[in-house]
Scaffold this motif. Structure first.
Motif: not given
Length: 102
Positions: A42-49, A18-30
């Protein structure tokens, strides 16, 4: 497709998308947005990637993540018959309610 559903089952991963729908973000923003630790995000991002739902690009020292909507088309296609069923039910309800006005 089962892996996409399994990945989307986690509410934090859905919130990241949902957050990334608005555009790309660095990990710290997330991390700030989700109020989770950096390792957890980072773990969630790895799974999504790995599921192909996000991609990452490097910008100097930062990693920027962005949404890849293409895998969600599978989910949308799977939901299409259910959406039609819901629409028919709502149309029938609307007709019934309109008939009660008189």
């Amino acid at each position: 497709m089962a892996s996409t559903f399994a990945v989307l089952a986690d509410p934090h991963r859905r919130e990241i998308l949902d957050v990334l729908r608005a555009g790309e973000r660095p990990v710290n923003d997330l991390v700030d947005w989700l109020a989770l630790t950096q390792p957890a995000v980072s773990k969630h991002l790895r799974v999504l990637r790995e599921a192909g739902l996000v991609e990452v690009r490097r910008d100097a020292q930062r990693r920027l993540y962005r949404l890849r909507a293409e895998p969600l088309a599978e989910v949308d296609a799977w939901l299409a018959p259910y959406r039609r069923m819901w629409e028919r039910s709502l149309d029938a309800l609307e007709e019934r309610l309109d008939g009660m006005d008189g």
